[in-house]
Design an enzyme around this catalytic site. Structure first.
Site, short mmCIF file in Angstrom:
data_model
loop_
_atom_site.label_atom_id
_atom_site.label_comp_id
_atom_site.label_asym_id
_atom_site.label_seq_id
_atom_site.Cartn_x
_atom_site.Cartn_y
_atom_site.Cartn_z
N LYS A 51 52.98 10.84 -27.17
CA LYS A 51 52.09 9.90 -27.65
C LYS A 51 50.90 10.82 -28.07
CE LYS A 51 53.12 5.22 -25.05
NZ LYS A 51 52.60 4.47 -24.60
N ARG A 52 50.70 11.70 -27.49
CA ARG A 52 49.14 12.54 -27.37
C ARG A 52 49.59 14.02 -28.22
NH1 ARG A 52 48.73 9.61 -23.31
NH2 ARG A 52 49.23 11.20 -22.12
#
Length: 179
Positions: A51-52
């Site tokens: 996600k990052r």
């Protein structure tokens, strides 16, 4: 059985979960599905997408103007091959896909390759279909789509040769839609 799940195909990072899940299936008296653990998809820097770090949703690719068949084609080819063939229709994917031909090493998500596949599918799409697909992108660009869909199909036919996405088609053809 209850949900009709026959295969569980997931990243190899879930391999350690499998023994517990097999025990749960057995305890509940459920038929065991086929488990396949495939290599993770990596970013260009060879680190896991998260996600990052580089991960995005399928919706984001749709919003960027990637046709569904281009996205399916590209994702199917990540870590899997059928000879040297790069472009597959869904029917061809159904016919040829086999987990035995999924590679053992992680695939790298390459946006340049995705754009190449996307450009192929834009060129292959019927102009009338592209006309319909372009409408929301024309509106999102703050322009007014023409009412004449046949004319818009002709416009799409002139723009698709060089564009990699529907967004690029609208940007390149902006002069068609404004004074």
């Amino acid at each position: 059985v209850t949900m009709g799940i026959t295969h569980v195909i997931r990243g190899d990072d879930h391999l350690s979960n499998t023994p517990k899940q097999v025990l749960c299936y057995g305890a509940l008296g459920y038929a065991l599905p086929e488990f396949a653990h495939i290599p993770m998809i990596m970013g260009l820097d060879r680190t896991r997408l998260s996600k990052r770090h580089g991960a995005t949703s399928v919706q984001a690719f749709r919003d960027a103007g990637i046709l569904p068949e281009a996205m399916v084609n590209y994702l199917a080819r990540l870590g899997w091959s059928h000879g040297d063939q790069e472009i597959f229709t869904r029917a061809e994917l159904v016919e040829h896909f086999d987990l035995k031909h999924v590679g053992a090493s992680s695939a790298v998500f390459d946006s340049t390759k995705l754009e190449w596949v996307s450009q192929h599918w834009l060129k292959a799409a019927a102009p009338a279909r592209l006309a319909g697909e372009l409408i929301p992108f024309i509106e999102r660009a703050g322009l007014t789509p023409p009412r004449d869909r046949a004319w818009l199909g002709q416009v799409a036919d002139t723009l698709r040769e060089r564009a990699k996405t529907l967004v690029e088609m609208v940007e390149a053809g902006r002069f068609y839609f404004q004074a």
